[in-house]
Write a protein that holds these residues in place. Structure first.
Motif, PDB file in Angstrom:
ATOM      1  N   GLU A 111     -10.076 -15.419  37.690  1.00 21.43           N
ATOM      2  CA  GLU A 111      -9.248 -16.031  36.649  1.00 21.43           C
ATOM      3  C   GLU A 111      -8.861 -15.011  35.587  1.00 21.43           C
ATOM      4  O   GLU A 111      -7.699 -14.947  35.166  1.00 21.43           O
ATOM      5  CB  GLU A 111      -9.999 -17.198  36.013  1.00 21.43           C
ATOM      6  N   ARG A 146      -4.330 -24.649  40.410  1.00 24.81           N
ATOM      7  CA  ARG A 146      -4.563 -25.099  39.031  1.00 24.81           C
ATOM      8  C   ARG A 146      -3.472 -24.591  38.100  1.00 24.81           C
ATOM      9  O   ARG A 146      -2.961 -25.333  37.256  1.00 24.81           O
ATOM     10  CB  ARG A 146      -5.936 -24.619  38.537  1.00 24.81           C
ATOM     11  N   LEU A 147      -3.098 -23.328  38.258  1.00 23.33           N
ATOM     12  CA  LEU A 147      -2.041 -22.759  37.424  1.00 23.33           C
ATOM     13  C   LEU A 147      -0.706 -23.466  37.652  1.00 23.33           C
ATOM     14  O   LEU A 147       0.059 -23.686  36.709  1.00 23.33           O
ATOM     15  CB  LEU A 147      -1.898 -21.257  37.708  1.00 23.33           C
ATOM     16  N   GLN A 148      -0.458 -23.834  38.904  1.00 20.81           N
ATOM     17  CA  GLN A 148       0.780 -24.539  39.224  1.00 20.81           C
ATOM     18  C   GLN A 148       0.805 -25.911  38.543  1.00 20.81           C
ATOM     19  O   GLN A 148       1.820 -26.327  37.983  1.00 20.81           O
ATOM     20  CB  GLN A 148       0.916 -24.706  40.736  1.00 20.81           C
ATOM     21  N   GLU A 149      -0.320 -26.612  38.599  1.00 24.67           N
ATOM     22  CA  GLU A 149      -0.421 -27.928  37.963  1.00 24.67           C
ATOM     23  C   GLU A 149      -0.223 -27.827  36.454  1.00 24.67           C
ATOM     24  O   GLU A 149       0.345 -28.728  35.829  1.00 24.67           O
ATOM     25  CB  GLU A 149      -1.785 -28.554  38.265  1.00 24.67           C
ATOM     26  N   GLU A 150      -0.697 -26.727  35.867  1.00 27.78           N
ATOM     27  CA  GLU A 150      -0.596 -26.537  34.420  1.00 27.78           C
ATOM     28  C   GLU A 150       0.704 -25.860  34.006  1.00 27.78           C
ATOM     29  O   GLU A 150       0.922 -25.586  32.827  1.00 27.78           O
ATOM     30  CB  GLU A 150      -1.798 -25.721  33.924  1.00 27.78           C
ATOM     31  N   GLU A 152       1.649 -22.786  34.674  1.00 31.83           N
ATOM     32  CA  GLU A 152       1.374 -21.416  34.213  1.00 31.83           C
ATOM     33  C   GLU A 152       1.365 -20.420  35.365  1.00 31.83           C
ATOM     34  O   GLU A 152       0.637 -19.435  35.346  1.00 31.83           O
ATOM     35  CB  GLU A 152       0.037 -21.368  33.479  1.00 31.83           C
TER      36      GLU A 152
END
Length: 207
Positions: A111, A146-150, A152
């Motif tokens: 991360e 997770r980054l896609q969902e956020e 970012e």
């Protein structure tokens, strides 16, 4: 058990062989402490003290000292101990020790790596670098999701432009041949063709 060989490693250490098989690496002070000399007998109690107390403690300290200066993945730390010629069970013990205190965490490492390089590396290049450092692909994929969902996800276009800036390359001033060389450079860095075309304003069909 008999000490059948001692190979110097630099000026401070020696590789010890017992009954013609590699046993461990000791520092000169440790050799003196345990009375290790070629041809001497070594008691089972002494052998166990070295392999079950001295070496595990030293391996743990080695890990702690490495982690003081920078973050390591589990694989990188294991490699360091492997090249230090520690036994596999001792490596396992030392790595488990630092993991238990949260000093190594492959997910956090990945991360942080992605966050730091978001603006100067392609997604593909980050994946390649992390895999080479021993990060599980499943962990990398979970981070991307997770980054896609956020919202970012890495900005590939901005990252490619940043690489051009570092190369002092101005697309508007470059000729087609120079752009093609830069296209090859960005492609090797893992950028998608469409990103390369956009950042260079290059007609890919002419390549």
């Amino acid at each position: 058990m008999t000490v059948t060989g001692m190979e110097p490693i630099g000026k401070k250490k020696a590789r010890i062989f017992i009954d013609y098989e590699f046993a461990f690496v000791l520092y000169k002070g440790e050799l003196h402490l345990f009375g290790i000399k070629e041809g001497n007998e070594i008691s089972r109690d002494t052998y166990q003290e070295i392999t079950e107390e001295l070496l595990p403690k030293r391996a743990k300290l080695r890990c702690m000292n490495l982690l003081k200066s920078k973050a390591y993945t589990e694989k990188q730390l294991r490699d360091k101990l492997f090249y230090g010629e520690y036994r596999e069970d001792i490596i396992d013990e030392a790595v488990s020790y630092v993991k238990s205190y949260g000093y190594i965490d492959d997910r956090k490492y990945a991360e942080d790596f992605i966050a730091y390089h978001m603006g100067d590396k392609s997604k593909k290049r980050m994946e390649m670098d992390l895999c080479r450092k021993g990060i599980d692909r499943k962990i990398i994929q979970e981070i991307w999701e997770r980054l896609q969902e956020e919202g970012e996800e890495p900005d590939e276009l901005s990252a490619a432009k940043e690489m051009l800036r570092k190369k002092n390359f101005a697309p508007e001033m470059a000729g087609n041949k120079e752009k093609q060389k830069m296209w090859a450079f960005l492609y090797r860095k893992g950028f998608e063709i469409e990103i390369i075309r956009r950042v260079l304003s290059l007609d890919i069909t002419s390549i």
